[in-house]
Design a protein around this motif. Sequence first.
Motif, PDB file in Angstrom:
ATOM      1  N   GLY A 189     -12.180   2.225  -0.676  1.00  0.00           N
ATOM      2  CA  GLY A 189     -12.987   1.912  -1.762  1.00  0.00           C
ATOM      3  C   GLY A 189     -13.839   0.862  -1.800  1.00  0.00           C
ATOM      4  N   THR A 190     -13.402  -0.039  -0.971  1.00  0.00           N
ATOM      5  CA  THR A 190     -14.474  -1.488  -1.111  1.00  0.00           C
ATOM      6  C   THR A 190     -15.745  -1.428  -0.457  1.00  0.00           C
ATOM      7  N   PHE A 326      -4.195  -0.486  -1.344  1.00  0.00           N
ATOM      8  CA  PHE A 326      -5.082  -0.877  -0.366  1.00  0.00           C
ATOM      9  C   PHE A 326      -6.366  -0.815  -0.818  1.00  0.00           C
ATOM     10  N   GLY A 327      -7.188  -1.906  -0.237  1.00  0.00           N
ATOM     11  CA  GLY A 327      -8.476  -2.097  -0.645  1.00  0.00           C
ATOM     12  C   GLY A 327      -8.238  -3.261  -1.909  1.00  0.00           C
ATOM     13  N   GLU A 328      -9.619  -3.289  -2.794  1.00  0.00           N
ATOM     14  CA  GLU A 328      -9.673  -4.171  -3.627  1.00  0.00           C
ATOM     15  C   GLU A 328      -8.865  -3.974  -4.799  1.00  0.00           C
ATOM     16  N   LYS A 329      -8.257  -5.052  -5.270  1.00  0.00           N
ATOM     17  CA  LYS A 329      -7.381  -4.907  -6.641  1.00  0.00           C
ATOM     18  C   LYS A 329      -8.058  -4.786  -7.951  1.00  0.00           C
ATOM     19  N   THR A 339     -12.425   5.087  -5.691  1.00  0.00           N
ATOM     20  CA  THR A 339     -11.401   5.767  -4.757  1.00  0.00           C
ATOM     21  C   THR A 339     -10.218   4.907  -4.539  1.00  0.00           C
ATOM     22  N   VAL A 340      -9.012   5.222  -4.997  1.00  0.00           N
ATOM     23  CA  VAL A 340      -8.016   4.430  -5.060  1.00  0.00           C
ATOM     24  C   VAL A 340      -6.753   4.859  -4.194  1.00  0.00           C
ATOM     25  N   SER A 341      -6.390   4.111  -3.148  1.00  0.00           N
ATOM     26  CA  SER A 341      -5.358   4.377  -2.359  1.00  0.00           C
ATOM     27  C   SER A 341      -4.110   3.457  -2.342  1.00  0.00           C
TER      28      SER A 341
END
Length: 423
Positions: A189-190, A326-329, A339-341
């Motif tokens: 999602g970054t 995973f990805g930006e917090k 989109t959050v994983s």
Amino acid sequence: MTLHFDIHGLRTKFPALDRSQIFLDNAGGSQILGAAADAYAHPSPHGQVFLISSSIRDYLVTSNVQLGASYKVGKQSTAHYNQGYEAGARYINAAKEEIVFGASTTQLLRNLSLALEFEAGDEIVVSALDHEANIASWVELAHSQHLTLKMWKPDGQDTSPKLTVENLKPLLSNKTRLVVLTHVSNILGTIHDVKAIAAAAHGFPNVLVGVDGVAYAPHRPIDVQELDVDFYCFSWYKVFGPHIAMLYASRTMQRQMRSLGHYFNPSASLADKIGLAAGSYELIASIPVVVNHLLHEGWEASVAHETQLQHHLLGYLLKREDVTIFGEKSADPHVRVPTVSFKLLGWSSQQVVETVEAKSDIAFRWGSFYSQRLTKEIMGLDPADGVIRISMAHYNTLEEIDAVIAALDDTVKVHSTGAAKKI
């Protein structure tokens, strides 16, 4: 200033939302705008009814004939098709000769790779954070044309790998001819700074920059001139339209392409070169309806609403000691899309999703989502199980995110030690 966002009015435009199913798998495919599927008409000042734009149903019922004929319905069919091209091009700030529609982004990128010609020993840089659609074709191109393939694998970034100018520069040289990357990873999602990356790559002679915008396009407007990229692609079925994809390639890039079309056909446009009649006419005819909707609604209020959604979900996940995101917090809309994983300690991704699904009407997914190299080589996960992915769109509601949070709480209890308990 608080932007007015009529979420309930918006949802009425998407017939699929009128059911109990909660759609949180939007990165895999959004729900279609109702007007794109149904007839779309408007009365003229003189009382007649005329079509503003063709819908899928309207095209199939009224003008389902081959393009280019001189009879009346043939002309109507060709006009609807051309309007689709004009709308698609206008939406991304391109000329209609610079775009092509096709069955999928995967297919269009493969066609593009077959049309490009380089010299043996040239170098291409391919991001390992990408969906395989924007990797496999270039790996094959490097092999078939004896090019040097450099995989762009940012390291040292723990659970949030990101493509930057800094980690690209060591891969660039005067032999570089192509750099390809994703605007947004469909797992992380970054958001990558495509404009800055393109500028850095174009600082070397004869470098083409191409971007997979599939995971970005449902959440932000696109201007290929502003980004200064040589090609850009995305799928309309993830941007509230039908199952069709679109690729832009600049005229400069097209000069390095051979035509894949029949030898006796024109080869002046991108569609001439690599279209191969693979874009369904009725789907192309519906694109003006989708574009009109996006331009009318605008993006500012949608982005603000999506930011609320991801802030709510990320806030919950960050409080759990048993969750790895995973990805930006951060929920900052400048650095990520919704989109959050994540992974849950003690649970496989598949177990979590299937357990929640068994108890609710919540639709989300587990897996590597065709980003196997990212999942395995960079994130160090089993690609068969991958991550849990919750992907939101502007038509989702805070109440739906509350339902997900409640379902996760009901599924996985957390001890004070941070260990997860299966129930």
